[in-house]
Design a protein around this motif. Sequence first.
Motif, PDB file in Angstrom:
ATOM      1  N   SER A  24       1.067   4.031  -2.997  1.00  0.00           N
ATOM      2  CA  SER A  24       0.798   5.444  -2.669  1.00  0.00           C
ATOM      3  C   SER A  24       1.987   6.321  -3.045  1.00  0.00           C
ATOM      4  O   SER A  24       1.806   7.504  -3.358  1.00  0.00           O
ATOM      5  CB  SER A  24       0.466   5.602  -1.185  1.00  0.00           C
ATOM      6  N   CYS A  31      -3.097   4.893   2.864  1.00  0.00           N
ATOM      7  CA  CYS A  31      -2.896   3.869   1.825  1.00  0.00           C
ATOM      8  C   CYS A  31      -2.081   2.703   2.375  1.00  0.00           C
ATOM      9  O   CYS A  31      -2.361   1.544   2.051  1.00  0.00           O
ATOM     10  CB  CYS A  31      -2.199   4.466   0.611  1.00  0.00           C
ATOM     11  N   ILE A  59      -4.366   0.524   4.356  1.00  0.00           N
ATOM     12  CA  ILE A  59      -5.195  -0.294   3.466  1.00  0.00           C
ATOM     13  C   ILE A  59      -4.393  -1.490   2.970  1.00  0.00           C
ATOM     14  O   ILE A  59      -4.867  -2.629   2.967  1.00  0.00           O
ATOM     15  CB  ILE A  59      -5.737   0.553   2.293  1.00  0.00           C
ATOM     16  N   GLY A  86       0.819  -1.214   0.000  1.00  0.00           N
ATOM     17  CA  GLY A  86       0.000   0.000   0.000  1.00  0.00           C
ATOM     18  C   GLY A  86       0.846   1.254   0.000  1.00  0.00           C
ATOM     19  O   GLY A  86       0.514   2.250  -0.652  1.00  0.00           O
ATOM     20  N   TYR A  87       1.947   1.196   0.739  1.00  0.00           N
ATOM     21  CA  TYR A  87       2.859   2.343   0.762  1.00  0.00           C
ATOM     22  C   TYR A  87       3.482   2.557  -0.610  1.00  0.00           C
ATOM     23  O   TYR A  87       3.558   3.680  -1.103  1.00  0.00           O
ATOM     24  CB  TYR A  87       3.956   2.137   1.806  1.00  0.00           C
TER      25      TYR A  87
END
Length: 180
Positions: free
Chosen positions: A91, A129, A132, A87-88
């Motif tokens: 993002s 993010c 998530i 997620g990182y």
Amino acid sequence: MKVRTITQVALMTAILIILGLIPGIPIGFIPLPIVLQNLGVMLAGALLGSKRGTLAVFSLLVLVALGCPFLPGGRGGIAVFIGPSGGYLLSYLLCPLIMGKSLEFFSNKKMLVDFAIIWIIGVVFINVCGAIGLTISTGMTFWKALLSVLVFIPGDTIKSIAAVLIFEKLRNNAVFRSNI
């Protein structure tokens, strides 16, 4: 593409790689370390703008996907995109795009406005993010993941302050001005 643009993107990609080679600090209760690479992502969006900043981050992510060990801890390969940091990483690609456009539209050359933009996108957006991605990869609830990434907020806030100070110092530097 202009030579200046290629050089700017390559140099920012190199900065992102260097920041990724600095070992992360493990936290213990979540499978994510504290890293400096997100400072580079913030700088990419602020200094290079949406197009060039996104291109620099995209270049890093392509190299990582190809297996280059350019993430903290010497990680690389396509598997990192579906792991806890996925997620990182995704993002990271959107951060310079949103940040560059936001700074272009909202910035009035006041440090507080620039800080708010960089902090909201470079800290809040990236960590939401990340939560998530953590939820998807580990199966923990979103609220638990969101609470667990709160540990990153103080350090990320310091990184965003550093990004703003660097941006304010270099904003009008001829090296970073471009007509693309």
